[in-house]
Design a protein around this motif. Sequence first.
Motif, PDB file in Angstrom:
ATOM      1  N   PRO A  46     -10.301  12.951 -79.602  1.00  0.00           N
ATOM      2  CA  PRO A  46     -11.219  14.405 -78.690  1.00  0.00           C
ATOM      3  C   PRO A  46     -12.359  15.017 -79.849  1.00  0.00           C
ATOM      4  CG  PRO A  46      -8.445  14.515 -78.889  1.00  0.00           C
ATOM      5  CD  PRO A  46      -9.074  13.129 -79.635  1.00  0.00           C
ATOM      6  N   GLY A  47     -13.086  15.750 -78.782  1.00  0.00           N
ATOM      7  CA  GLY A  47     -14.540  16.450 -79.535  1.00  0.00           C
ATOM      8  C   GLY A  47     -15.238  14.934 -79.813  1.00  0.00           C
ATOM      9  N   SER A  48     -15.383  13.611 -79.587  1.00  0.00           N
ATOM     10  CA  SER A  48     -15.809  12.449 -80.544  1.00  0.00           C
ATOM     11  C   SER A  48     -17.080  12.510 -79.336  1.00  0.00           C
ATOM     12  CB  SER A  48     -15.291  11.420 -80.655  1.00  0.00           C
ATOM     13  OG  SER A  48     -15.074  10.924 -79.485  1.00  0.00           O
ATOM     14  N   GLY A  49     -16.825  12.636 -77.991  1.00  0.00           N
ATOM     15  CA  GLY A  49     -17.792  12.724 -77.088  1.00  0.00           C
ATOM     16  C   GLY A  49     -17.965  10.682 -76.689  1.00  0.00           C
ATOM     17  N   ILE A  50     -16.991  10.456 -77.227  1.00  0.00           N
ATOM     18  CA  ILE A  50     -16.854   8.691 -77.452  1.00  0.00           C
ATOM     19  C   ILE A  50     -16.270   8.578 -76.030  1.00  0.00           C
ATOM     20  CG2 ILE A  50     -16.439   6.436 -77.678  1.00  0.00           C
ATOM     21  CD1 ILE A  50     -17.881   7.394 -80.906  1.00  0.00           C
ATOM     22  N   TRP A  51     -16.460   7.565 -75.155  1.00  0.00           N
ATOM     23  CA  TRP A  51     -15.441   7.271 -74.021  1.00  0.00           C
ATOM     24  C   TRP A  51     -14.707   5.902 -74.287  1.00  0.00           C
ATOM     25  CZ3 TRP A  51     -12.800   9.573 -69.755  1.00  0.00           C
ATOM     26  CH2 TRP A  51     -11.953   8.842 -69.389  1.00  0.00           C
ATOM     27  N   GLY A 220      -3.561  10.974 -63.400  1.00  0.00           N
ATOM     28  CA  GLY A 220      -4.613  11.186 -64.974  1.00  0.00           C
ATOM     29  C   GLY A 220      -3.762  10.464 -66.075  1.00  0.00           C
ATOM     30  N   TYR A 221      -3.909  10.431 -67.090  1.00  0.00           N
ATOM     31  CA  TYR A 221      -3.019  10.347 -68.361  1.00  0.00           C
ATOM     32  C   TYR A 221      -1.530  10.471 -68.241  1.00  0.00           C
ATOM     33  CZ  TYR A 221      -7.006   8.162 -70.116  1.00  0.00           C
ATOM     34  OH  TYR A 221      -8.638   7.749 -71.443  1.00  0.00           O
ATOM     35  N   ALA A 311     -11.227  13.385 -71.584  1.00  0.00           N
ATOM     36  CA  ALA A 311     -11.787  13.828 -72.856  1.00  0.00           C
ATOM     37  C   ALA A 311     -10.916  14.312 -74.238  1.00  0.00           C
ATOM     38  CB  ALA A 311     -12.831  14.242 -73.170  1.00  0.00           C
ATOM     39  N   ALA A 312     -10.040  14.986 -73.729  1.00  0.00           N
ATOM     40  CA  ALA A 312      -8.954  15.998 -74.925  1.00  0.00           C
ATOM     41  C   ALA A 312      -8.197  14.929 -74.731  1.00  0.00           C
ATOM     42  CB  ALA A 312      -8.774  17.609 -74.013  1.00  0.00           C
ATOM     43  N   VAL A 313      -8.025  13.854 -74.818  1.00  0.00           N
ATOM     44  CA  VAL A 313      -6.908  12.625 -74.968  1.00  0.00           C
ATOM     45  C   VAL A 313      -6.756  12.102 -76.117  1.00  0.00           C
ATOM     46  CG1 VAL A 313      -5.076  11.547 -74.306  1.00  0.00           C
ATOM     47  CG2 VAL A 313      -5.517  12.825 -72.277  1.00  0.00           C
ATOM     48  N   ASP A 314      -6.279  12.094 -76.841  1.00  0.00           N
ATOM     49  CA  ASP A 314      -6.277  11.268 -77.556  1.00  0.00           C
ATOM     50  C   ASP A 314      -6.097   9.748 -77.791  1.00  0.00           C
ATOM     51  OD1 ASP A 314      -6.794   9.832 -81.051  1.00  0.00           O
ATOM     52  OD2 ASP A 314      -5.895  11.619 -82.070  1.00  0.00           O
ATOM     53  N   SER A 315      -6.928   9.099 -77.177  1.00  0.00           N
ATOM     54  CA  SER A 315      -6.603   7.778 -77.247  1.00  0.00           C
ATOM     55  C   SER A 315      -6.855   6.667 -78.004  1.00  0.00           C
ATOM     56  CB  SER A 315      -7.420   7.481 -75.085  1.00  0.00           C
ATOM     57  OG  SER A 315      -8.792   7.600 -75.352  1.00  0.00           O
TER      58      SER A 315
END
Length: 349
Positions: A46-51, A220-221, A311-315
């Motif tokens: 979360p917050g990384s901007g990396i999908w 969604g997730y 993006a708020a999910v820690d995938s």
Amino acid sequence: MSSHMIQPGKPWLDTNGNRIHAHGGSILTVDGIYYWYGENKEHSTPGSGIWHWGVRCYSSLDLINWEDRGLIIPPDPDDEESPLHPSAGVDRPHIIFNERTGKFVCWLKVMSKGSVQRSTVLTSDNILGPYETVRTWLRPLGMSAGDFDLVTDPHDGKGYYYFERVHSEMIVADLTDDYTDVTGYYSTHFPQPQPPFVREAPAYFTRSRKHYLLTSGTTGYYPNPSEAAVSASYHGPYTVIGDVHPTDPSRTSFHSQISSVFRHPTKRDLYIALGDRWLPRYLEDGARALTEFETHFAPGRDSDEAMEEFAAVDSSIADYVWLPIRFEGNRPVIEWRDEWSPDEFEDLP
């Protein structure tokens, strides 16, 4: 570091002791070696901007112990307009081999700015790459194309592309001879007015001359009940035959979403449902999923808003749920196992 069992829902480490990152993935067998590839989510916090950080691949001889073979499709961090930029919503890579051209063909779903989901197509002479981009920002049949699966007929080599027409219906489209585009011939299935009822994440397999599709709802997730459908042909019509996980009281497909089905090449009637547990910390009553979805993924929201929620999910800590499929007549059924091994199943003669 080696293991003797598959443990669904537990963190899965490669032979170097690192968490495996092959999400939304599939397995391809090449020269007797299993290759498991998927989305690399190692930096998707979360917050990384990396999908995503490219497509990663692992190899194995037993489907249990996996060696990291690296990024077969790396990200493109220097070009913000590239479909492979880490911020682009690259999902669910699928690779098929084309006997005519000798090429491995990879399709990627890309959620981009605005409400359109498009595809990127790449080819390679080797399963491990390097891959060359041959099409970008493709809208197959002029449609917004979401989750998908790629299928080849083992007899004549014809290719098919099963995809969710975003928030609408399932499409089965014929591929061109080189598998890099669609011909224009297609059929439509499972029309629904809106999420969460629209079917997504199609996972195709064939058994006893019947064609099966396992799909999920669009939440969604958040996990939801998977559904099976069966047909006598690639293009249907498909008859819905119900929840694949009838013994799961949470109605969440054991807190997972199936990404693909792998037919074991040397075991009798062993089909494995490969699934992602996107929210490993979310193990309460599955009914909460629809409430959360209605709040955060309500119909009418565009993909920019949806991607912000995703993006708020820690995938980066997502796990896997791999389980064998058994059959009650023509009905596929998936039951929970704390651990299991392909060695439990009978070898083909």
